[in-house]
Scaffold this motif. Structure first.
Motif, mmCIF file in Angstrom:
data_model
loop_
_atom_site.group_PDB
_atom_site.id
_atom_site.type_symbol
_atom_site.label_atom_id
_atom_site.label_comp_id
_atom_site.label_asym_id
_atom_site.label_seq_id
_atom_site.Cartn_x
_atom_site.Cartn_y
_atom_site.Cartn_z
ATOM 1 N N PRO A 124 0.844 -1.206 0.000
ATOM 2 C CA PRO A 124 0.000 0.000 0.000
ATOM 3 C C PRO A 124 0.873 1.248 0.000
ATOM 4 O O PRO A 124 1.980 1.256 0.546
ATOM 5 C CB PRO A 124 -0.797 -0.111 1.312
ATOM 6 C CG PRO A 124 -0.629 -1.507 1.775
ATOM 7 C CD PRO A 124 0.686 -1.981 1.240
ATOM 8 N N GLU A 125 0.354 2.296 -0.595
ATOM 9 C CA GLU A 125 1.080 3.554 -0.704
ATOM 10 C C GLU A 125 0.350 4.655 0.056
ATOM 11 O O GLU A 125 -0.884 4.685 0.098
ATOM 12 C CB GLU A 125 1.194 3.975 -2.173
ATOM 13 C CG GLU A 125 2.245 3.240 -2.970
ATOM 14 C CD GLU A 125 3.596 3.920 -2.857
ATOM 15 O OE1 GLU A 125 4.005 4.625 -3.785
ATOM 16 O OE2 GLU A 125 4.257 3.745 -1.813
ATOM 17 N N SER A 126 1.120 5.577 0.645
ATOM 18 C CA SER A 126 0.520 6.773 1.228
ATOM 19 C C SER A 126 -0.037 7.651 0.114
ATOM 20 O O SER A 126 0.499 7.694 -1.000
ATOM 21 C CB SER A 126 1.564 7.552 2.027
ATOM 22 O OG SER A 126 2.056 6.772 3.096
ATOM 23 N N VAL A 127 -1.109 8.362 0.423
ATOM 24 C CA VAL A 127 -1.780 9.169 -0.603
ATOM 25 C C VAL A 127 -1.001 10.439 -0.903
ATOM 26 O O VAL A 127 -0.854 10.839 -2.056
ATOM 27 C CB VAL A 127 -3.217 9.503 -0.152
ATOM 28 C CG1 VAL A 127 -3.894 10.426 -1.164
ATOM 29 C CG2 VAL A 127 -4.031 8.234 0.043
ATOM 30 N N SER A 128 -0.458 11.099 0.130
ATOM 31 C CA SER A 128 0.211 12.383 -0.072
ATOM 32 C C SER A 128 1.696 12.277 0.275
ATOM 33 O O SER A 128 2.132 11.344 0.969
ATOM 34 C CB SER A 128 -0.427 13.462 0.804
ATOM 35 O OG SER A 128 -0.170 13.195 2.181
ATOM 36 N N LYS A 132 3.731 10.233 3.245
ATOM 37 C CA LYS A 132 4.896 9.396 2.950
ATOM 38 C C LYS A 132 6.062 9.751 3.859
ATOM 39 O O LYS A 132 6.715 8.875 4.431
ATOM 40 C CB LYS A 132 5.323 9.577 1.484
ATOM 41 C CG LYS A 132 4.481 8.817 0.482
ATOM 42 C CD LYS A 132 5.066 8.965 -0.912
ATOM 43 C CE LYS A 132 4.222 8.220 -1.929
ATOM 44 N NZ LYS A 132 4.773 8.340 -3.293
ATOM 45 N N ARG A 156 -10.805 -2.750 -2.142
ATOM 46 C CA ARG A 156 -9.489 -2.746 -2.779
ATOM 47 C C ARG A 156 -9.352 -1.628 -3.800
ATOM 48 O O ARG A 156 -8.262 -1.112 -4.033
ATOM 49 C CB ARG A 156 -9.241 -4.100 -3.454
ATOM 50 C CG ARG A 156 -8.908 -5.244 -2.517
ATOM 51 C CD ARG A 156 -7.466 -5.167 -2.038
ATOM 52 N NE ARG A 156 -6.539 -5.113 -3.142
ATOM 53 C CZ ARG A 156 -6.131 -6.173 -3.831
ATOM 54 N NH1 ARG A 156 -6.584 -7.367 -3.515
ATOM 55 N NH2 ARG A 156 -5.286 -6.039 -4.818
ATOM 56 N N GLU A 157 -10.487 -1.226 -4.426
ATOM 57 C CA GLU A 157 -10.394 -0.240 -5.502
ATOM 58 C C GLU A 157 -10.023 1.150 -4.987
ATOM 59 O O GLU A 157 -9.617 2.016 -5.773
ATOM 60 C CB GLU A 157 -11.724 -0.177 -6.267
ATOM 61 C CG GLU A 157 -12.896 0.413 -5.497
ATOM 62 C CD GLU A 157 -13.572 -0.593 -4.578
ATOM 63 O OE1 GLU A 157 -14.525 -0.192 -3.868
ATOM 64 O OE2 GLU A 157 -13.145 -1.756 -4.553
ATOM 65 N N THR A 159 -7.714 1.631 -2.574
ATOM 66 C CA THR A 159 -6.387 1.539 -1.973
ATOM 67 C C THR A 159 -5.325 1.763 -3.042
ATOM 68 O O THR A 159 -5.313 1.089 -4.067
ATOM 69 C CB THR A 159 -6.166 0.157 -1.333
ATOM 70 O OG1 THR A 159 -7.210 -0.113 -0.412
ATOM 71 C CG2 THR A 159 -4.831 0.114 -0.612
ATOM 72 N N ARG A 160 -4.440 2.725 -2.799
ATOM 73 C CA ARG A 160 -3.328 2.964 -3.721
ATOM 74 C C ARG A 160 -2.194 2.000 -3.387
ATOM 75 O O ARG A 160 -1.772 1.904 -2.226
ATOM 76 C CB ARG A 160 -2.839 4.405 -3.600
ATOM 77 C CG ARG A 160 -1.652 4.731 -4.506
ATOM 78 C CD ARG A 160 -1.223 6.165 -4.368
ATOM 79 N NE ARG A 160 -2.233 7.081 -4.886
ATOM 80 C CZ ARG A 160 -2.074 8.410 -4.929
ATOM 81 N NH1 ARG A 160 -0.960 8.954 -4.472
ATOM 82 N NH2 ARG A 160 -3.028 9.170 -5.410
ATOM 83 N N VAL A 161 -1.702 1.268 -4.398
ATOM 84 C CA VAL A 161 -0.656 0.273 -4.163
ATOM 85 C C VAL A 161 0.458 0.421 -5.190
ATOM 86 O O VAL A 161 0.283 1.070 -6.226
ATOM 87 C CB VAL A 161 -1.215 -1.173 -4.212
ATOM 88 C CG1 VAL A 161 -2.284 -1.380 -3.146
ATOM 89 C CG2 VAL A 161 -1.760 -1.514 -5.590
ATOM 90 N N ARG A 162 1.587 -0.206 -4.887
ATOM 91 C CA ARG A 162 2.748 -0.203 -5.782
ATOM 92 C C ARG A 162 3.291 -1.620 -5.877
ATOM 93 O O ARG A 162 3.466 -2.300 -4.862
ATOM 94 C CB ARG A 162 3.815 0.747 -5.238
ATOM 95 C CG ARG A 162 5.148 0.706 -5.953
ATOM 96 C CD ARG A 162 6.037 1.868 -5.503
ATOM 97 N NE ARG A 162 6.156 1.937 -4.066
ATOM 98 C CZ ARG A 162 7.078 1.292 -3.352
ATOM 99 N NH1 ARG A 162 7.961 0.503 -3.981
ATOM 100 N NH2 ARG A 162 7.151 1.413 -2.044
#
Length: 204
Positions: A124-128, A132, A156-157, A159-162
């Motif tokens: 998961p990624e932080s949004v801002s 971060k 899940r849609e 959630t920002r992921v990498r």
């Protein structure tokens, strides 16, 4: 008097969490757990486990090798909710805190035999940018409170992921009484090793 037919079928799974590729990280360990439908129940073995910490191999592959065993048996009355294995990989950050390095999930193979799967992992990624920096500074990276959500669709849609790394699993699958209940799982003599799955982690 004719004997009654089986009312449940069995799915027996053993194998191992074999290895991983995380080029940027070292000294990692892995947790696994199974997610399955309401009609399924474990009858033997372990539903979850945690591996040893491993370091990268010294050869050209630079692989992280666990060879951590999996052994579990399920019973069910229908295939809906077929078990998935959820993987979580953790390792130390620069401050020595354990942080998540990857999540991934894949269905247990449907056909009997030996199967090798390569699972793409993600975090998961932080949004801002502020979030971060704060999470990096505090040593608290974004992670799921319950890793089992990885195997579910709800939420899940948003959630920002990498994408980050791959984990290779080896499965040995045996089923019992599925054909007697009317389910076709492919040729009964399926014993070959299927190759790694596509990078998208699609089941063969």
């Amino acid at each position: 008097m004719a004997a009654a037919g089986p009312s449940v079928f069995l799915l027996m799974v053993n194998g191992q969490v074999e290895s991983a590729q995380f080029p940027e990280y070292d000294d990692l360990y892995c947790k696994y757990c199974f997610v399955y439908g309401q009609d399924w129940a474990p009858t033997a073995g372990l539903e979850e486990g945690i591996s040893q910490i491993t370091s990268k191999s010294q050869d050209a592959r630079r692989a992280l090798v666990w060879n951590f065993p999996i052994d579990v048996t399920f019973k069910s009355t229908n295939p809906y909710g077929w078990p998935q294995i959820v993987l979580s990989v953790y390792g130390p950050d620069m401050f020595g805190n354990d942080v998540v390095r990857g999540y991934g999930a894949v269905h247990v193979p449907f056909s009997p035999g030996r199967h090798k799967k390569t699972i793409p992992m993600f975090v998961p990624e932080s949004v801002s940018k502020l979030q971060k920096f704060t999470s990096w500074f505090m040593g608290r990276r974004p992670e799921y409170t319950d890793p089992k959500v990885v195997a579910q669709g709800e939420g899940r849609e948003v959630t920002r992921v990498r994408s980050q790394g791959f984990v290779t699993l080896l499965f040995n699958v045996v089923t019992k009484d599925m054909r007697k209940l009317g389910y076709d799982t492919g040729p009964p003599d399926t014993q070959g090793v299927s190759g790694p799955s596509t990078p998208q982690g699609l089941s063969r």
